[in-house]
Design a protein around this motif. Structure first.
Motif, mmCIF file in Angstrom:
data_model
loop_
_atom_site.group_PDB
_atom_site.id
_atom_site.type_symbol
_atom_site.label_atom_id
_atom_site.label_comp_id
_atom_site.label_asym_id
_atom_site.label_seq_id
_atom_site.Cartn_x
_atom_site.Cartn_y
_atom_site.Cartn_z
ATOM 1 N N ASN A 236 19.057 3.951 73.444
ATOM 2 C CA ASN A 236 19.155 3.851 71.988
ATOM 3 C C ASN A 236 20.543 4.270 71.501
ATOM 4 O O ASN A 236 21.109 3.648 70.591
ATOM 5 C CB ASN A 236 18.084 4.723 71.331
ATOM 6 N N ALA A 237 21.095 5.319 72.119
ATOM 7 C CA ALA A 237 22.447 5.742 71.742
ATOM 8 C C ALA A 237 23.466 4.677 72.122
ATOM 9 O O ALA A 237 24.441 4.443 71.386
ATOM 10 C CB ALA A 237 22.774 7.077 72.422
ATOM 11 N N SER A 241 25.900 2.738 69.435
ATOM 12 C CA SER A 241 27.353 2.691 69.580
ATOM 13 C C SER A 241 27.858 1.251 69.596
ATOM 14 O O SER A 241 28.893 0.934 68.986
ATOM 15 C CB SER A 241 27.762 3.420 70.865
ATOM 16 N N ALA A 242 27.155 0.366 70.288
ATOM 17 C CA ALA A 242 27.567 -1.038 70.340
ATOM 18 C C ALA A 242 27.411 -1.717 68.981
ATOM 19 O O ALA A 242 28.208 -2.606 68.637
ATOM 20 C CB ALA A 242 26.748 -1.777 71.393
ATOM 21 N N PRO A 265 14.903 5.777 78.093
ATOM 22 C CA PRO A 265 15.829 6.322 79.096
ATOM 23 C C PRO A 265 16.178 5.265 80.135
ATOM 24 O O PRO A 265 15.346 4.447 80.528
ATOM 25 C CB PRO A 265 15.040 7.473 79.713
ATOM 26 N N ALA A 266 17.408 5.277 80.581
ATOM 27 C CA ALA A 266 17.864 4.355 81.624
ATOM 28 C C ALA A 266 18.784 5.121 82.570
ATOM 29 O O ALA A 266 19.226 6.232 82.268
ATOM 30 C CB ALA A 266 18.574 3.145 81.034
ATOM 31 N N THR A 298 13.845 -1.634 71.647
ATOM 32 C CA THR A 298 13.946 -0.864 72.884
ATOM 33 C C THR A 298 12.584 -0.260 73.183
ATOM 34 O O THR A 298 11.845 0.119 72.268
ATOM 35 C CB THR A 298 15.000 0.252 72.771
ATOM 36 N N GLU A 299 12.278 -0.163 74.449
ATOM 37 C CA GLU A 299 10.952 0.307 74.865
ATOM 38 C C GLU A 299 11.057 0.908 76.260
ATOM 39 O O GLU A 299 11.557 0.264 77.183
ATOM 40 C CB GLU A 299 9.980 -0.887 74.863
ATOM 41 N N GLY A 300 10.634 2.155 76.412
ATOM 42 C CA GLY A 300 10.721 2.839 77.689
ATOM 43 C C GLY A 300 9.425 2.785 78.459
ATOM 44 O O GLY A 300 8.344 2.601 77.888
ATOM 45 N N GLY A 301 9.507 2.949 79.758
ATOM 46 C CA GLY A 301 8.348 2.960 80.642
ATOM 47 C C GLY A 301 8.573 3.912 81.793
ATOM 48 O O GLY A 301 9.665 4.460 81.958
ATOM 49 N N PRO A 302 7.546 4.123 82.629
ATOM 50 C CA PRO A 302 7.696 5.067 83.743
ATOM 51 C C PRO A 302 8.712 4.621 84.785
ATOM 52 O O PRO A 302 9.313 5.454 85.459
ATOM 53 C CB PRO A 302 6.289 5.145 84.338
ATOM 54 N N GLU A 303 8.906 3.309 84.934
ATOM 55 C CA GLU A 303 9.828 2.817 85.961
ATOM 56 C C GLU A 303 10.917 1.913 85.403
ATOM 57 O O GLU A 303 11.927 1.697 86.064
ATOM 58 C CB GLU A 303 9.052 2.063 87.055
ATOM 59 N N TRP A 304 10.725 1.356 84.223
ATOM 60 C CA TRP A 304 11.706 0.432 83.671
ATOM 61 C C TRP A 304 11.818 0.618 82.165
ATOM 62 O O TRP A 304 10.925 1.154 81.511
ATOM 63 C CB TRP A 304 11.333 -1.016 83.993
#
Length: 384
Positions: A236-237, A241-242, A265-266, A298-304
């Motif tokens: 998200n950050a 920034s972009a 998170p990535a 944006t959407e987070g997951g346990p692995e991706w």
């Protein structure tokens, strides 16, 4: 050079296999000959013996029986050794001939692979072995070689197209610069205003060439290479920034923008991740219609982690969506737009691949494009 290398490596595989097979046959044959010679001697030694001093008549002459038996035993061993030696030489010669012939036939596909590799060049990548026959190890080697040629041919063709397109793109600003300079220098009455106009055109052309070169360098650094930096990143950050760089143009075109964000998170290179988000947002702005819309999710997951950028725009045929990831494709128009370098989605695909992620795009009904990027959210994340 090749002859010197061959001398250092020694005899070829066919020669070594022939020598090995011949050596094994010679060893076994020699062992059998030795056993036969010993067996004959043992048979003679174990045969019944005449009493000492006995004589026998041979051709009308009396001969000592013990001496006769020793003579017969020695002669029998000599006959076995003489006949066995002839048989030994014949067997060894036949084994060498058969081994040389059979190994030649067995290794023929390997020679075909070698000849094809020697003939291989950028102009003959279309050649294939297509080996027939049993599916053994040699056939598997030939099939693997054919598959390697398929990949090489695809890579060479892709590089040819890339170089041709890059040359075309670079030729345009250079031609503009040269034309403006020639026209202005040929005008003896050119005033300050004309020179300033010419300088502005030249500056714009050089900026476009600089953007193209920078994009090409970035694509070359990311395409097929791993990451030099891999650390936790808040996607998200990165998007925020972009967006600051693309926001002024979006406001100028009066685009409606909505952000649907969740913890995302990535893991990867922050600079490359910001370039991914920046290219997607720039494409969404530049290839949009006045008063259109942009949606960023944006959407987070346990692995991706998912980053999706959707926008309105011109109608794109679904079967041409994948072409947009090819270099110098702009909204399906193929080098007709005046803005951008045409490398935005190509860089996105290369950067995502460097992160071991996936990217795919779909056409929006009524016009526009939706691009979804899946990135690992953990150092060992697996995409689904």
């Amino acid at each position: 050079m090749n002859s010197e290398l061959a001398r250092r490596r020694g005899p070829g595989l066919r020669t070594r296999l022939t020598l090995l097979a011949t050596g094994l046959v010679a060893f076994v044959s020699g062992l059998l000959l030795l056993l036969g010679w010993l067996l004959v001697g043992r048979v003679i030694a174990s045969s019944p013996r005449f009493a000492d001093g006995s004589t026998v008549v041979v051709d009308g002459r009396e001969v000592d029986a013990g001496a006769l038996m020793d003579l017969l035993g020695e002669q029998a061993r000599d006959d076995v050794l003489r006949s066995g030696s002839i048989a030994f030489l014949c067997v060894v010669a036949a084994a060498a001939l058969l081994a040389w012939t059979i190994t030649g036939r067995v290794l023929q596909p390997v020679h075909d692979v070698t000849d094809a590799a020697r003939r291989l060049s950028a102009e003959s990548l279309g050649e294939r072995l297509r080996l027939d026959g049993p599916r053994d190890e040699v056939a598997e080697l030939a099939d693997t070689f054919d598959e390697m040629l398929d990949r090489l041919q695809a890579a060479f063709e892709s590089q040819r197209r890339f170089v041709a397109n890059a040359s075309h793109e670079l030729r345009t600003p250079l031609a503009v610069i040269r034309t403006e300079l020639d026209v202005t220098l040929a005008d003896p009455d050119a005033d300050v205003a004309e020179l300033r106009r010419m300088a502005g055109v030249v500056r714009a052309a050089t900026e476009r060439a600089e953007q193209l070169v920078s994009a090409l360098l970035l694509l070359a650094r990311t395409d097929g290479l791993g990451l030099a930096v891999r650390e936790p990143v808040d996607l998200n950050a990165v998007v925020e920034s972009a967006w600051r760089a693309a926001r002024p143009e979006a406001e100028e075109r009066q685009l409606r923008v909505s952000f649907l964000t969740a913890p995302a998170p990535a893991v990867g290179d922050p600079a490359l991740l910001e370039r991914i988000a920046g290219n997607l947002l720039e494409n969404a702005v530049r290839h949009n219609v006045p008063g259109g819309w942009i949606e960023v999710r944006t959407e987070g997951g346990p692995e991706w982690t998912l980053l999706r950028v959707s926008s309105s725009g011109q109608v794109i045929a679904p079967d041409r969506v994948e072409e947009l990831f090819e270099p110098f494709r702009r909204g399906g128009t193929d080098r007709t737009a005046r803005t951008g370098t045409g490398l935005g989605l190509s860089i996105v695909r290369a950067a995502v691949a460097a992160h071991e992620g996936q990217v795919h795009a779909t056409a929006v009904p009524g016009g526009g494009l939706s691009v979804a990027v899946h990135l690992p959210s953990t150092p060992h994340g697996k995409l689904v």
